[in-house]
Scaffold this motif. Structure first.
Motif, PDB file in Angstrom:
ATOM      1  N   GLU A 115       0.831  -1.209   0.000  1.00  0.00           N
ATOM      2  CA  GLU A 115       0.000   0.000   0.000  1.00  0.00           C
ATOM      3  C   GLU A 115       0.867   1.262   0.000  1.00  0.00           C
ATOM      4  OE1 GLU A 115      -0.484  -2.570   2.299  1.00  0.00           O
ATOM      5  OE2 GLU A 115      -2.066  -3.443   1.069  1.00  0.00           O
ATOM      6  N   ASP A 116       1.962   1.232   0.774  1.00  0.00           N
ATOM      7  CA  ASP A 116       2.885   2.373   0.790  1.00  0.00           C
ATOM      8  C   ASP A 116       3.483   2.595  -0.594  1.00  0.00           C
ATOM      9  OD1 ASP A 116       2.572   2.773   3.555  1.00  0.00           O
ATOM     10  OD2 ASP A 116       4.283   1.489   4.039  1.00  0.00           O
ATOM     11  N   LEU A 117       3.877   1.508  -1.235  1.00  0.00           N
ATOM     12  CA  LEU A 117       4.463   1.589  -2.572  1.00  0.00           C
ATOM     13  C   LEU A 117       3.484   2.265  -3.525  1.00  0.00           C
ATOM     14  CD1 LEU A 117       6.976   0.511  -4.306  1.00  0.00           C
ATOM     15  CD2 LEU A 117       5.390  -1.258  -5.005  1.00  0.00           C
ATOM     16  N   ILE A 118       2.227   1.824  -3.486  1.00  0.00           N
ATOM     17  CA  ILE A 118       1.201   2.368  -4.382  1.00  0.00           C
ATOM     18  C   ILE A 118       0.928   3.837  -4.084  1.00  0.00           C
ATOM     19  CG2 ILE A 118      -1.253   2.214  -4.976  1.00  0.00           C
ATOM     20  CD1 ILE A 118      -0.885  -0.889  -4.625  1.00  0.00           C
ATOM     21  N   SER A 119       0.888   4.206  -2.802  1.00  0.00           N
ATOM     22  CA  SER A 119       0.571   5.599  -2.466  1.00  0.00           C
ATOM     23  C   SER A 119       1.761   6.540  -2.642  1.00  0.00           C
ATOM     24  CB  SER A 119       0.024   5.701  -1.044  1.00  0.00           C
ATOM     25  OG  SER A 119       1.016   5.396  -0.100  1.00  0.00           O
ATOM     26  N   ASN A 120       2.990   6.040  -2.560  1.00  0.00           N
ATOM     27  CA  ASN A 120       4.167   6.911  -2.634  1.00  0.00           C
ATOM     28  C   ASN A 120       4.697   7.150  -4.040  1.00  0.00           C
ATOM     29  OD1 ASN A 120       4.469   7.544   0.109  1.00  0.00           O
ATOM     30  ND2 ASN A 120       5.496   5.615   0.502  1.00  0.00           N
ATOM     31  N   LEU A 121       4.437   6.231  -4.968  1.00  0.00           N
ATOM     32  CA  LEU A 121       5.037   6.345  -6.296  1.00  0.00           C
ATOM     33  C   LEU A 121       4.009   6.662  -7.363  1.00  0.00           C
ATOM     34  CD1 LEU A 121       7.615   3.425  -6.174  1.00  0.00           C
ATOM     35  CD2 LEU A 121       7.875   5.789  -5.424  1.00  0.00           C
ATOM     36  N   ASN A 122       4.418   7.434  -8.366  1.00  0.00           N
ATOM     37  CA  ASN A 122       3.524   7.792  -9.464  1.00  0.00           C
ATOM     38  C   ASN A 122       3.147   6.584 -10.310  1.00  0.00           C
ATOM     39  OD1 ASN A 122       3.843  10.468  -8.646  1.00  0.00           O
ATOM     40  ND2 ASN A 122       5.499  10.847 -10.088  1.00  0.00           N
ATOM     41  N   SER A 123       4.090   5.698 -10.565  1.00  0.00           N
ATOM     42  CA  SER A 123       3.867   4.489 -11.368  1.00  0.00           C
ATOM     43  C   SER A 123       4.446   3.294 -10.618  1.00  0.00           C
ATOM     44  CB  SER A 123       4.536   4.616 -12.738  1.00  0.00           C
ATOM     45  OG  SER A 123       4.021   5.703 -13.448  1.00  0.00           O
ATOM     46  N   PRO A 124       3.761   2.815  -9.589  1.00  0.00           N
ATOM     47  CA  PRO A 124       4.337   1.767  -8.741  1.00  0.00           C
ATOM     48  C   PRO A 124       4.517   0.416  -9.418  1.00  0.00           C
ATOM     49  CG  PRO A 124       2.056   2.170  -8.158  1.00  0.00           C
ATOM     50  CD  PRO A 124       2.431   3.210  -9.159  1.00  0.00           C
ATOM     51  N   ASP A 125       3.868   0.202 -10.547  1.00  0.00           N
ATOM     52  CA  ASP A 125       4.006  -1.085 -11.229  1.00  0.00           C
ATOM     53  C   ASP A 125       5.317  -1.205 -11.980  1.00  0.00           C
ATOM     54  OD1 ASP A 125       1.549  -1.904 -10.289  1.00  0.00           O
ATOM     55  OD2 ASP A 125       0.486  -1.141 -12.045  1.00  0.00           O
ATOM     56  N   GLU A 126       5.902  -0.070 -12.331  1.00  0.00           N
ATOM     57  CA  GLU A 126       7.111  -0.088 -13.147  1.00  0.00           C
ATOM     58  C   GLU A 126       8.080   0.975 -12.657  1.00  0.00           C
ATOM     59  OE1 GLU A 126       7.558   0.871 -17.674  1.00  0.00           O
ATOM     60  OE2 GLU A 126       6.376  -0.958 -17.420  1.00  0.00           O
ATOM     61  N   ILE A 127       9.249   0.554 -12.234  1.00  0.00           N
ATOM     62  CA  ILE A 127      10.280   1.489 -11.800  1.00  0.00           C
ATOM     63  C   ILE A 127      11.494   1.274 -12.691  1.00  0.00           C
ATOM     64  CG2 ILE A 127      11.759   2.241  -9.919  1.00  0.00           C
ATOM     65  CD1 ILE A 127       9.666   1.081  -7.982  1.00  0.00           C
ATOM     66  N   GLU A 128      11.853   2.295 -13.444  1.00  0.00           N
ATOM     67  CA  GLU A 128      13.001   2.185 -14.340  1.00  0.00           C
ATOM     68  C   GLU A 128      14.291   2.508 -13.606  1.00  0.00           C
ATOM     69  OE1 GLU A 128      12.917   4.032 -18.146  1.00  0.00           O
ATOM     70  OE2 GLU A 128      10.793   3.581 -18.448  1.00  0.00           O
ATOM     71  N   ALA A 129      15.355   1.866 -14.034  1.00  0.00           N
ATOM     72  CA  ALA A 129      16.676   2.158 -13.484  1.00  0.00           C
ATOM     73  C   ALA A 129      17.045   3.593 -13.835  1.00  0.00           C
ATOM     74  CB  ALA A 129      17.707   1.190 -14.044  1.00  0.00           C
ATOM     75  N   SER A 130      17.530   4.310 -12.869  1.00  0.00           N
ATOM     76  CA  SER A 130      17.930   5.697 -13.055  1.00  0.00           C
ATOM     77  C   SER A 130      19.420   5.769 -13.375  1.00  0.00           C
ATOM     78  CB  SER A 130      17.647   6.450 -11.747  1.00  0.00           C
ATOM     79  OG  SER A 130      18.239   7.720 -11.762  1.00  0.00           O
TER      80      SER A 130
END
Length: 181
Positions: A115-130
């Motif tokens: 739930e934290d992941l979903i509420s904190n990130l704009n696109s929690p399903d996909e995080i690209e390497a920076s």
């Protein structure tokens, strides 16, 4: 010890600062109701003879509701003085597999529930390497400054991944300089 590499690193760091100062966010003169500030601090974050990670911390305020702050890393391959990006370290086609690992490690690194992941990130399903990452003795940590993958309130998000979890994605010609045990 190589003066060419030392000059390359020094010039890149100075150029990075000058580019920011002159183009990205110029500070205007202070007015009666406005105080512009810039604070920048740089230091060597990691060095093992083969890799040098240079870290810059930046705080600015140019008016508005709040200032801005960020951590920015430049990773140098000390064998030739070049700057390393994620695509320099990882094999072609790494993005999908690494994205899944980053999503799972985001929860672990930041002690977040699903739930934290979903509420904190704009696109929690996909995080690209920076390309903003740091190297340590046992892991690579991707750094996302405010607004990059979350809101300002989320702050700076760091996601650490141990090298043993991503060996399959690493380029063979870079493995020898990474501190992999």
């Amino acid at each position: 010890d190589n003066p060419d590499i030392k000059n390359n690193i020094t010039n890149l760091i100075e150029s990075d600062f000058n580019d920011w100062k002159e183009g990205e966010s110029p500070l205007t003169e202070d007015g009666p109701d406005l105080s512009n500030t810039l604070y920048m601090q740089g230091s060597i974050d990691f060095f093992n003879g083969k890799i040098l990670c240079y870290k810059t911390y930046l705080e600015t305020y140019t008016g508005g509701a709040h200032g801005h702050y960020s951590y920015n890393y430049i990773v140098f391959d000390m064998t030739d003085g070049s700057v390393m990006s994620a695509s320099d370290i990882f094999n072609e086609g790494y993005k999908n597999g690494l994205s899944k690992i980053l999503r799972n490690r985001a929860k672990t690194t930041n002690n977040w529930s699903e739930e934290d992941l979903i509420s904190n990130l704009n696109s929690p399903d996909e995080i690209e390497a920076s390309d903003n990452f740091r190297i340590s003795n046992d892991s690579i940590t991707f750094v996302y400054n405010p607004y990059e993958i979350g809101s300002y309130a989320t702050g700076i998000v760091t996601i650490s991944v141990p090298f043993n979890e991503i060996k399959e994605f690493l380029k063979d010609d870079k493995v020898h300089i990474l501190p992999i045990e």
